[in-house]
Each structure stands twice: as C-alpha cells, then as structure tokens.
Design a protein around this motif. Structure first.
Motif, short mmCIF file in Angstrom:
data_model
loop_
_atom_site.label_atom_id
_atom_site.label_comp_id
_atom_site.label_asym_id
_atom_site.label_seq_id
_atom_site.Cartn_x
_atom_site.Cartn_y
_atom_site.Cartn_z
N ILE A 9 40.19 31.29 59.57
CA ILE A 9 40.48 32.00 58.31
C ILE A 9 39.47 31.52 57.28
CG2 ILE A 9 42.16 32.40 56.47
CD1 ILE A 9 44.34 31.63 58.37
N PHE A 10 38.93 32.45 56.53
CA PHE A 10 38.12 32.05 55.39
C PHE A 10 38.20 33.14 54.34
CE2 PHE A 10 35.53 28.31 54.85
CZ PHE A 10 35.05 28.52 53.58
N ASN A 11 38.37 32.75 53.10
CA ASN A 11 38.53 33.69 51.99
C ASN A 11 39.66 34.69 52.23
OD1 ASN A 11 36.58 32.48 50.57
ND2 ASN A 11 35.07 34.09 50.70
N GLY B 41 37.17 31.28 44.72
CA GLY B 41 38.59 31.15 45.00
C GLY B 41 39.28 30.24 44.00
N ILE B 42 38.60 29.15 43.62
CA ILE B 42 39.17 28.23 42.63
C ILE B 42 39.35 28.95 41.30
CG2 ILE B 42 38.80 26.11 41.32
CD1 ILE B 42 37.25 25.00 43.64
N LYS B 43 38.36 29.76 40.91
CA LYS B 43 38.46 30.51 39.64
C LYS B 43 39.64 31.47 39.65
CE LYS B 43 33.46 30.36 38.74
NZ LYS B 43 32.22 31.19 38.65
N LEU B 44 39.89 32.10 40.81
CA LEU B 44 41.03 33.00 40.92
C LEU B 44 42.34 32.24 40.79
CD1 LEU B 44 42.22 35.79 41.50
CD2 LEU B 44 42.08 35.27 43.94
N LEU B 45 42.44 31.07 41.43
CA LEU B 45 43.66 30.27 41.32
C LEU B 45 43.95 29.91 39.87
CD1 LEU B 45 43.59 27.69 44.28
CD2 LEU B 45 45.15 29.61 43.97
N LYS B 46 42.91 29.65 39.10
CA LYS B 46 43.08 29.26 37.70
C LYS B 46 43.74 30.37 36.88
CE LYS B 46 40.41 27.56 33.72
NZ LYS B 46 41.31 26.43 33.45
N ASN C 234 40.65 24.58 49.42
CA ASN C 234 41.03 23.76 50.56
C ASN C 234 40.33 24.20 51.83
OD1 ASN C 234 43.61 22.10 49.54
ND2 ASN C 234 43.67 24.15 48.65
N ILE C 235 39.82 23.22 52.57
CA ILE C 235 39.27 23.46 53.90
C ILE C 235 40.01 22.55 54.86
CG2 ILE C 235 37.22 23.50 55.35
CD1 ILE C 235 35.52 23.72 52.83
N LEU D 58 46.19 33.77 47.19
CA LEU D 58 46.02 32.31 47.15
C LEU D 58 45.11 31.83 48.28
CD1 LEU D 58 49.68 31.14 46.37
CD2 LEU D 58 47.88 31.84 44.80
N LEU D 59 45.09 32.55 49.39
CA LEU D 59 44.27 32.15 50.53
C LEU D 59 42.79 32.45 50.35
CD1 LEU D 59 46.52 33.12 53.58
CD2 LEU D 59 46.01 30.83 52.73
N THR D 60 42.43 33.08 49.23
CA THR D 60 41.00 33.30 49.00
C THR D 60 40.25 31.99 48.85
OG1 THR D 60 41.39 33.49 46.62
CG2 THR D 60 41.34 35.54 47.88
N SER D 61 40.98 30.92 48.53
CA SER D 61 40.33 29.62 48.35
C SER D 61 40.60 28.68 49.52
CB SER D 61 40.85 28.96 47.06
OG SER D 61 42.25 28.77 47.14
N VAL D 62 41.03 29.24 50.67
CA VAL D 62 41.40 28.40 51.81
C VAL D 62 40.57 28.76 53.03
CG1 VAL D 62 43.27 27.80 53.41
CG2 VAL D 62 43.77 28.10 50.98
N GLY D 63 40.09 27.74 53.72
CA GLY D 63 39.41 27.93 54.99
C GLY D 63 40.02 27.07 56.07
#
Length: 429
Positions: free
Chosen positions: A7-9, A33-38, A138-139, A171-176
C-alpha cells in the motif's frame, strides 16, 4: 535493492505488489499526506476510528483474526480519548497553541517508520493509529507472513466513511506498507535515515540490528523489545467463589495469540493455602478442556510441536516434576517446585508452581517482565505486591483476562506523547 509496496498513498497494490528500487523518490507524496492530515480535525479522525471499530466486527473477512475484539474496543471513541488524555491531558494541544503569554502545542514529528514483528500482526496497528492521530506520516515494514492480515484490515479501514464524506482512505494517503528481505541492509538503512521516529517491535536481535543503523540526529527511538509475562494467584483467590472465573480468564490469556505475544503468561504461581496444587491443577484442566472446545488449535507450528514433545518427555522422566496433558498437543500443564521463570514453550503450554507467598516471586523480577496477571482479592495486598514488582521494573499489573489489552502507558511509556514535537509560542515581552 528491491522493495515491495503493498500500500502506498492509500492505493492498494496487494496481491500484485508495486516494486521500487528506493523509497526516497516517494517522499514528496508522503509529505503531501502529512499536509492532508493537518487539515483533518481530530474529532473527524476519532469518528473514522470509531466507525472502523464497528466495521471490524461486522466484516466477515477480518472479524475472526486474533485480537480483533481488543483492537475494535481500543479504537472506540471513548477509549481512544482516554488514551489521548493520558498523554496530553487536553486534546486541544494537538490542534491549537494553548496558554497565555507562553503557548504550547504538540506538532507531529514527521515520518514514523515502524518495524513490525511477525508474531502478532495486529500490534503494528496500535502504533500506526496513534501515529496517524497525532499527524505523522507512517511507513511500516511488515514481515511477509503478516502482509495478508494487515492489508485486509486496512482495506476495511479504507472503506470506512463518516457523515462528512471523509474516509479511512483519506488518512491512508500518508501511509505506506513495505516489505524487503531482512538481509537487504541498504533498504533498512534507507528506511532508518528517512525516519523522524523509529518504532521497533521485535526480539533482541531484531531490535539491535535496527537501533544500530544510521539515523537523523533528532530521530526519536521507541522500542518495544522482548518481554516476559506471568500470572499469580493468592490463597484467598484460590478458595473464593470467583476462582473458576479467574481460571477461565487465565486460560483465555494463554490461548489468545497462542502465547506468542509479550503479554502472554508462561508461568502461574499459586500461593499455598487450603487448596493444594493437585486440586488446583484439576480445576485448571477443566478450564483448558472447556476452552479447547471453543478454540481448537488450527495452525500447528512443527518447531513448537517438537519443543512440546521434548518438554513433556523431560517432565515424564523426572519424579520431582509432573506433566498433565491430553494425547494431542491441545494444551500442556507442567508442574514443578522450582521458584523460577521458565523458558517459554508457547502453544498453550503453562508451568504451574506453588509458593509460600506471592511475595516469593519478587526476586525473579527484572525489567524484562512486562505484565503480571493478578488474582489477588485483597486490595491492600494487591497494591503492596504491585508496588514492589513495578519498583523493580514490571510495567503492568492487571486482572486476569486483560493481559493482552493494549493500554497507555505501555512498556512503561506514554507512547503517543513521544510521537510529537512540543513547541512554544511567546506573546508579548
């Protein structure tokens, strides 16, 4: 070097992994992804987590996975808020500067890289969701045997939506989620050098191999290393009306995760009293037999099976020891009088011992002991016991049946508070 991305983005490649040579070119999208979480409020994240907790139980694809009931309960809004408040006292610290002239805020650290052990796949989600909540990217480096479990769980998360239209996929846009062979030193180094937080779950050798890697000077290390757990019964609990229930809870702690978790009991100490160890063992056998009907063994590890056969044979040949077990490898009870902690066998194998006083276990305590499951009815006696063992390094003294319940603090730390960077803003002179 080659790295497989499951999974990525927020995009799902499993089971056909997307293969890359390096992680560094993917960092721009991680920071997006971090910017979106903010931009997503903490209350909305809590809503997504709460809805996901319900979907985990509803989903026939994942609701039979070991530990799902605990994970679901843990993610419920009221419980998660309690965890947040233990670390920050006020949820508002994560969204605003709090104070008068001197204002304080908890900002995300950046990229959290998680090395997840393979023994309990769901453990990685406990660190992941807390890190998402505070705003980190997060990775996760996941062992191959855990990939199907983690991806299945995150697919349910991605499909979870709330009334505002937001979903777990946002939320998973910042997860790999990645995998590479443990012999791939270059990949390990690159992941380590990316991290603003390194979160390591695993045994002693795994922890040492990762903490010794190059890292940023400001990187925070959070280590969940090898731990050991056991249980104690005082003499009043043994003769109490609750004894059968205590044994049922003990057996559930033994059965869940097949004793592969750091919170799994491997030894149980019974304080001498009106009921002798032979009578206690008979009651324990009944508890095992009831539980095996409900939770039969499915996956049987051949290596552990051979360990069980060997330890049974050793005990059968020693007049000072006793083995109680069925013909099959469903469960094993091993009794001896040596006041010591035994090497874990796992797979529903428990050592039982009789002690003059539960305080006799205190010399056995080291900082490797994580959890003690307690059946001690007298609150003053329980507090005295807990004070002595925690002074020597034990992290948790809990009721039987709750040994695996992920809580905060965990392993002696308020985990979420270490995932943030505390910053200050001054007004006026």
């Amino acid at each position: 070097m080659m790295i497989d991305l499951a999974i990525f983005n927020g995009k799902f490649y499993f089971p056909e992994y997307k293969r890359v040579e390096k992680l560094s070119p993917l960092l721009p999208s991680i920071y997006e992804g971090i910017k979106l979480l903010k931009k997503i409020s903490k209350n909305e994240i809590l809503d997504i987590f709460h809805e996901y907790s319900k979907n985990l139980i509803k989903s026939t694809e994942v609701n039979k996975i070991e530990g799902i009931a605990f994970l679901s309960s843990w993610l419920k809004r009221n419980n998660f808020i309690q965890i947040v408040e233990k670390s920050f006292k006020d949820l508002d610290y994560l969204e605003n500067f709090i104070g008068d002239k001197k204002r304080i805020k908890a900002q995300p650290r950046g990229i959290a890289c998680h090395w997840i052990a393979g023994n309990v796949p769901t453990l990685g989600l406990f660190s992941l969701f807390q890190s998402i909540f505070v705003g980190n990217a997060n990775i996760l480096r996941i062992p191959p045997k855990s990939h199907k479990t983690i991806v299945a769980l995150l697919k349910v998360f991605a499909e979870t939506t709330i009334d505002s239209g937001l979903s777990g996929a946002n939320l998973l846009t910042s997860v790999g989620i990645i995998y590479y062979n443990k012999s791939n030193i270059k990949a390990n180094i690159e992941l380590s050098e990316i991290a603003d937080v390194r979160i390591v779950w695993g045994g002693d050798s795994a922890v040492k191999s990762i903490t010794g890697l190059p890292k940023k000077a400001h990187c925070e290390d959070i280590i969940f290393g090898p731990k050991y757990s056991f249980a104690v019964f005082d003499k009043d609990a043994v003769i109490s009306k609750n004894f059968t229930r205590y044994l049922r809870f003990l057996v559930s702690d033994i059965f869940l995760f097949d004793q592969a978790a750091c919170t799994s009991p491997h030894v149980v100490f019974f304080e001498k009293g009106l009921k002798n160890i032979e009578e206690i063992t008979k009651d324990l056998v009944e508890a095992f037999n009831r539980a095996i009907k409900q939770f039969p063994k499915i996956d049987i590890d051949q290596f552990i099976t051979s360990k069980i056969i060997n330890i049974r044979a050793q005990y059968a040949l020693d007049l000072d020891k006793k083995v109680i077990c069925p013909t099959e490898n469903d469960w094993t009870i091993l009794a001896n009088d040596q006041i010591q902690l035994e090497e874990p066998i796992e797979s529903r194998t428990i050592f039982v011992k009789e002690v003059d006083s539960i305080m006799a276990v205190i010399p056995l305590i080291t900082r490797k002991i994580q959890t003690i499951g307690c059946a001690i009815d007298d609150k003053n006696k329980l507090e005295e016991f807990a004070d002595e063992v925690t002074f020597r390094g034990v992290s948790r003294c809990v009721n039987l049946g709750q040994m695996h319940l992920f809580d905060s603090p965990w392993d002696g730390m308020l985990f979420m508070s270490r995932l943030v960077n505390w910053v200050t803003l001054y007004y006026g002179k």
